[in-house]
Design an enzyme around this catalytic site. Structure first.
Site, PDB file in Angstrom:
ATOM      1  N   TYR A 135       0.811  -1.211   0.000  1.00 35.77           N
ATOM      2  CA  TYR A 135       0.000   0.000   0.000  1.00 35.77           C
ATOM      3  C   TYR A 135       0.851   1.270   0.000  1.00 35.77           C
ATOM      4  O   TYR A 135       0.395   2.325  -0.443  1.00 35.77           O
ATOM      5  CB  TYR A 135      -0.922   0.020   1.219  1.00 35.77           C
ATOM      6  CG  TYR A 135      -1.999  -1.032   1.180  1.00 35.77           C
ATOM      7  CD1 TYR A 135      -1.677  -2.380   1.288  1.00 35.77           C
ATOM      8  CD2 TYR A 135      -3.327  -0.691   1.029  1.00 35.77           C
ATOM      9  CE1 TYR A 135      -2.655  -3.353   1.248  1.00 35.77           C
ATOM     10  CE2 TYR A 135      -4.315  -1.664   1.002  1.00 35.77           C
ATOM     11  CZ  TYR A 135      -3.968  -3.002   1.103  1.00 35.77           C
ATOM     12  OH  TYR A 135      -4.942  -3.965   1.067  1.00 35.77           O
ATOM     13  N   LYS A 189       4.102 -15.060   3.785  1.00 38.88           N
ATOM     14  CA  LYS A 189       4.352 -15.887   2.594  1.00 38.88           C
ATOM     15  C   LYS A 189       5.858 -16.005   2.425  1.00 38.88           C
ATOM     16  O   LYS A 189       6.432 -15.701   1.385  1.00 38.88           O
ATOM     17  CB  LYS A 189       3.676 -15.263   1.365  1.00 38.88           C
ATOM     18  CG  LYS A 189       3.571 -16.195   0.153  1.00 38.88           C
ATOM     19  CD  LYS A 189       2.722 -17.419   0.431  1.00 38.88           C
ATOM     20  CE  LYS A 189       2.593 -18.262  -0.857  1.00 38.88           C
ATOM     21  NZ  LYS A 189       1.987 -19.589  -0.589  1.00 38.88           N
ATOM     22  N   ASP A 239      -2.004 -18.665   2.459  1.00 36.51           N
ATOM     23  CA  ASP A 239      -2.994 -19.537   1.834  1.00 36.51           C
ATOM     24  C   ASP A 239      -3.510 -20.572   2.835  1.00 36.51           C
ATOM     25  O   ASP A 239      -4.720 -20.853   2.902  1.00 36.51           O
ATOM     26  CB  ASP A 239      -2.440 -20.204   0.582  1.00 36.51           C
ATOM     27  CG  ASP A 239      -1.009 -20.703   0.743  1.00 36.51           C
ATOM     28  OD1 ASP A 239      -0.411 -20.488   1.816  1.00 36.51           O
ATOM     29  OD2 ASP A 239      -0.474 -21.291  -0.210  1.00 36.51           O
ATOM     30  N   ASP A 241      -5.879  -7.207   5.142  1.00 34.25           N
ATOM     31  CA  ASP A 241      -7.058  -6.679   4.461  1.00 34.25           C
ATOM     32  C   ASP A 241      -7.926  -7.828   3.944  1.00 34.25           C
ATOM     33  O   ASP A 241      -9.148  -7.853   4.137  1.00 34.25           O
ATOM     34  CB  ASP A 241      -6.597  -5.783   3.306  1.00 34.25           C
ATOM     35  CG  ASP A 241      -7.697  -4.887   2.777  1.00 34.25           C
ATOM     36  OD1 ASP A 241      -8.855  -5.038   3.198  1.00 34.25           O
ATOM     37  OD2 ASP A 241      -7.393  -4.034   1.920  1.00 34.25           O
ATOM     38  N   ASP A 298     -11.668  -9.520   5.779  1.00 33.68           N
ATOM     39  CA  ASP A 298     -12.918  -9.574   5.026  1.00 33.68           C
ATOM     40  C   ASP A 298     -13.433 -11.004   4.936  1.00 33.68           C
ATOM     41  O   ASP A 298     -14.643 -11.253   5.035  1.00 33.68           O
ATOM     42  CB  ASP A 298     -12.723  -8.995   3.622  1.00 33.68           C
ATOM     43  CG  ASP A 298     -12.762  -7.469   3.612  1.00 33.68           C
ATOM     44  OD1 ASP A 298     -12.723  -6.867   4.698  1.00 33.68           O
ATOM     45  OD2 ASP A 298     -12.820  -6.881   2.519  1.00 33.68           O
TER      46      ASP A 298
END
Length: 354
Positions: free
Chosen positions: A138, A188, A220, A244, A248
């Protein structure tokens, strides 16, 4: 106690109005709350030509806490970078160094039927996703779109320095000490060098908290486990992008993204409090949005920035009472419940506070 109120766009003003109804109960009871409103996002761009006017940022700096609604809208997406509504919120986070985003995920028994997951997966679910908020893709440089060998190339940079990782890791372990003393760090590291550093620094910080259990998961695997066995988690700490996405996803554990509040804090007590959901322009102005995430964000504000834990607990109990009475907004409605609108839900929570 000065509260900057930034309702923003879409359903932001509607749900924020309900949170203010609830906070006004405490103001009438004598709590010293001062509310100052300002424009942010698309409405600010329409009025001033910029999504974050200087007076809005100054108000946010001066306030003890910030109550934010939502920002955005489809018709703003073609604006240049720096003038889009979302850029305003990113700037506030960066300028105030609000690097730690707390997103509690609580499965209310009253809403067990609203989630697509089996109720047996959700009984007693209570976890926190702690999202690093001022680094990662970001904010990383270089970024942008340019021409390379005659074709357009888009670039974003995942970047973390060790101090950014260290401070969010400390926040995670301190939070876990107040809960069930378990931290899951999500990265990751098998693919990304930035995440290799993330894992190394989290391991280093963990040595200061021998009483807290630490595990690592690739993002994952964490996404899968959130659906398969969500109750295994206590505190999940992760980077900006992964946080983020995962938060959600986790909203479906509660039945709706309209149920998830959040708090963004830095090293002090000043925080920005907002529902996790977006501006939802397709339902704005129709009195059907769920205001409970905004109301619960106000409860987090009372607890984490304003030193009023008893008031926060009163709000949370009031929300439970309303849900137990069978009242629902459209996003969490089920057969046999009483579907109501945004404003009535706010009124019912106010009544339940008594």
């Amino acid at each position: 106690m000065k509260i900057a109120v930034l309702p923003g766009d879409g359903i932001g003003p509607e749900v924020t109005a309900q949170a203010l109804k609830v906070l006004d109960v405490f103001a009438r009871e004598g709590m010293a709350l001062e509310f100052d409103h300002a424009l942010i996002g698309g409405c600010a761009y329409d009025a001033t030509g910029h999504p974050l006017p200087p007076e809005t940022l100054a108000l946010a700096r001066d306030a003890d806490a910030i109550l934010f609604g939502a920002e955005g809208g489809f018709h703003y997406e073609a604006l240049p970078r720096g003038l889009r509504p979302g850029d305003a919120l990113l700037t506030v986070r960066r300028e105030l160094q609000l690097f730690a985003n707390f997103r509690p995920v609580v499965a209310y028994p009253e809403l067990a039927g609203a989630s697509p997951l089996k109720a047996s997966h959700l009984d007693g679910l209570d976890l926190v996703i702690l999202r690093e908020l001022t680094g990662d893709l970001y904010f990383g440089e270089p970024r942008g779109v340019h021409i390379e060998n005659g074709v357009r190339v888009g670039i974003n940079t995942m970047r973390y320095d060790e101090e950014e990782i260290r401070r969010i890791a400390h926040a995670a372990f301190r939070t876990a000490r107040l809960r069930r003393r378990r931290v899951c760090s999500v990265d990751k590291a098998n693919v990304l060098e930035a995440m290799e550093l993330w894992r190394e620094i989290v391991d280093d910080v963990a040595r200061d908290y021998p009483d807290v259990e630490l595990e690592h998961l690739y993002v994952d695997a964490a996404a899968m486990s959130l659906l398969h066995s969500p109750r295994r988690f206590d505190v999940i700490v992760t980077g900006n992008l992964f946080g983020d996405i995962l938060s959600d996803e986790a909203s479906m554990l509660t039945g709706s993204i309209g149920m998830l509040p959040s708090a963004s804090l830095g090293d002090g007590t000043k925080g920005l409090y907002e529902p996790v959901h977006g501006c939802a322009p397709d339902i704005a102005g129709q009195d059907i949005a769920n205001p409970l995430a905004s109301i619960l964000s106000a409860a987090m504000m009372l607890r984490m920035s304003l030193g009023q834990p008893d008031a926060a607990a009163r709000i949370e109990r009031a929300v439970r009472r309303v849900l137990a009475s069978g009242y629902r907004t459209a996003d969490i409605a089920e057969p046999g419940t009483k579907q109501i609108g945004t404003s009535q839900m706010g009124d019912l929570v106010v009544a339940a506070l008594s």
